[in-house]
Design a protein around this motif. Structure first.
Motif, PDB file in Angstrom:
ATOM      1  N   LEU A  13      95.535 106.241 -24.147  1.00 59.11           N
ATOM      2  CA  LEU A  13      95.182 106.513 -25.545  1.00 59.11           C
ATOM      3  C   LEU A  13      94.135 105.508 -26.020  1.00 59.11           C
ATOM      4  O   LEU A  13      93.114 105.881 -26.606  1.00 59.11           O
ATOM      5  N   VAL A  14      94.370 104.239 -25.743  1.00 56.06           N
ATOM      6  CA  VAL A  14      93.421 103.188 -26.139  1.00 56.06           C
ATOM      7  C   VAL A  14      92.086 103.381 -25.417  1.00 56.06           C
ATOM      8  O   VAL A  14      91.014 103.269 -26.023  1.00 56.06           O
ATOM      9  N   ALA A  15      92.137 103.697 -24.127  1.00 57.96           N
ATOM     10  CA  ALA A  15      90.907 103.914 -23.358  1.00 57.96           C
ATOM     11  C   ALA A  15      90.121 105.102 -23.921  1.00 57.96           C
ATOM     12  O   ALA A  15      88.896 105.032 -24.060  1.00 57.96           O
ATOM     13  N   GLY A  16      90.823 106.171 -24.254  1.00 63.07           N
ATOM     14  CA  GLY A  16      90.155 107.340 -24.830  1.00 63.07           C
ATOM     15  C   GLY A  16      89.519 107.028 -26.173  1.00 63.07           C
ATOM     16  O   GLY A  16      88.385 107.440 -26.444  1.00 63.07           O
ATOM     17  N   LEU A  17      90.249 106.304 -27.011  1.00 65.31           N
ATOM     18  CA  LEU A  17      89.685 105.913 -28.308  1.00 65.31           C
ATOM     19  C   LEU A  17      88.475 105.000 -28.131  1.00 65.31           C
ATOM     20  O   LEU A  17      87.482 105.128 -28.849  1.00 65.31           O
ATOM     21  N   TYR A  18      88.567 104.105 -27.160  1.00 67.76           N
ATOM     22  CA  TYR A  18      87.446 103.209 -26.888  1.00 67.76           C
ATOM     23  C   TYR A  18      86.214 104.009 -26.494  1.00 67.76           C
ATOM     24  O   TYR A  18      85.116 103.770 -27.005  1.00 67.76           O
ATOM     25  N   ALA A  19      86.391 104.973 -25.586  1.00 64.07           N
ATOM     26  CA  ALA A  19      85.255 105.796 -25.158  1.00 64.07           C
ATOM     27  C   ALA A  19      84.705 106.616 -26.321  1.00 64.07           C
ATOM     28  O   ALA A  19      83.488 106.705 -26.506  1.00 64.07           O
ATOM     29  N   VAL A  38      83.370 113.332 -26.804  1.00 65.91           N
ATOM     30  CA  VAL A  38      84.209 114.493 -26.474  1.00 65.91           C
ATOM     31  C   VAL A  38      85.259 114.132 -25.430  1.00 65.91           C
ATOM     32  O   VAL A  38      86.457 114.399 -25.609  1.00 65.91           O
ATOM     33  N   LEU A  39      84.838 113.522 -24.322  1.00 69.23           N
ATOM     34  CA  LEU A  39      85.805 113.199 -23.270  1.00 69.23           C
ATOM     35  C   LEU A  39      86.784 112.112 -23.723  1.00 69.23           C
ATOM     36  O   LEU A  39      87.965 112.149 -23.370  1.00 69.23           O
ATOM     37  N   GLY A  40      86.313 111.158 -24.511  1.00 69.72           N
ATOM     38  CA  GLY A  40      87.219 110.141 -25.055  1.00 69.72           C
ATOM     39  C   GLY A  40      88.240 110.742 -25.998  1.00 69.72           C
ATOM     40  O   GLY A  40      89.425 110.420 -25.946  1.00 69.72           O
ATOM     41  N   VAL A  94      87.669 105.318 -14.530  1.00 65.13           N
ATOM     42  CA  VAL A  94      88.518 104.771 -13.469  1.00 65.13           C
ATOM     43  C   VAL A  94      89.886 104.380 -14.017  1.00 65.13           C
ATOM     44  O   VAL A  94      90.925 104.689 -13.421  1.00 65.13           O
ATOM     45  N   VAL A  95      89.906 103.710 -15.150  1.00 70.47           N
ATOM     46  CA  VAL A  95      91.170 103.295 -15.765  1.00 70.47           C
ATOM     47  C   VAL A  95      92.025 104.512 -16.106  1.00 70.47           C
ATOM     48  O   VAL A  95      93.231 104.541 -15.828  1.00 70.47           O
ATOM     49  N   THR A  96      91.408 105.528 -16.669  1.00 71.29           N
ATOM     50  CA  THR A  96      92.148 106.733 -17.054  1.00 71.29           C
ATOM     51  C   THR A  96      92.727 107.444 -15.844  1.00 71.29           C
ATOM     52  O   THR A  96      93.898 107.846 -15.852  1.00 71.29           O
ATOM     53  N   VAL A  97      91.943 107.596 -14.792  1.00 72.12           N
ATOM     54  CA  VAL A  97      92.449 108.247 -13.582  1.00 72.12           C
ATOM     55  C   VAL A  97      93.595 107.445 -12.980  1.00 72.12           C
ATOM     56  O   VAL A  97      94.655 107.998 -12.658  1.00 72.12           O
ATOM     57  N   ALA A  98      93.409 106.148 -12.841  1.00 69.20           N
ATOM     58  CA  ALA A  98      94.442 105.310 -12.222  1.00 69.20           C
ATOM     59  C   ALA A  98      95.750 105.350 -13.013  1.00 69.20           C
ATOM     60  O   ALA A  98      96.832 105.540 -12.440  1.00 69.20           O
ATOM     61  N   LEU A  99      95.661 105.190 -14.315  1.00 66.59           N
ATOM     62  CA  LEU A  99      96.870 105.181 -15.134  1.00 66.59           C
ATOM     63  C   LEU A  99      97.535 106.553 -15.172  1.00 66.59           C
ATOM     64  O   LEU A  99      98.768 106.657 -15.123  1.00 66.59           O
TER      65      LEU A  99
END
Length: 117
Positions: A13-19, A38-40, A94-99
């Motif tokens: 969620l944080v990574a998406g908001l950051y993007a 859009v992707l974030g 990368v972070v999103t895929v890994a998590l």
């Protein structure tokens, strides 16, 4: 598993908001902003759904897909020359895929537990 408790979904969620918000501080003249926004946003929305419904395995796979798309977006949308935007896209991807992939087994277990009850 309790709703709103999986740390992987909070992190995505944080990574998406950051993007999604990164075009505010990442100056880009190449059109990277729509991809990042859009992707974030999609990552953040799916993360919220995953947090609310921890047994829905599809949310983890969807976020993994958004992460892959974020990772390849600099080449596909041709903004690799913008270091800030492309690095943001690569790192968040990368972070999103890994998590997301680490959350799949946990989500499956929550799904099985919900079915048994």
């Amino acid at each position: 598993m309790k709703a709103w408790s999986r740390w992987q979904d909070w992190a995505t969620l944080v990574a998406g908001l950051y993007a999604a918000l990164s075009p505010i501080w990442v100056v880009s003249a190449s059109g990277a902003a729509p991809s990042l926004i859009v992707l974030g946003a999609l990552t953040a929305i799916v993360s919220l759904v995953a947090l609310a419904n921890p047994g829905v395995v599809a949310t983890e796979w969807l976020n993994a897909l958004w992460g892959v798309l974020l990772f390849i977006a600099p080449w596909a949308v041709t903004y690799t020359q913008d270091q800030g935007a492309s690095r943001t896209s690569w790192i968040v991807g990368v972070v999103t895929v890994a998590l997301s992939l680490t959350a799949v087994p946990i989500s499956r277990a929550a799904h099985r537990q919900a079915i048994q009850h």
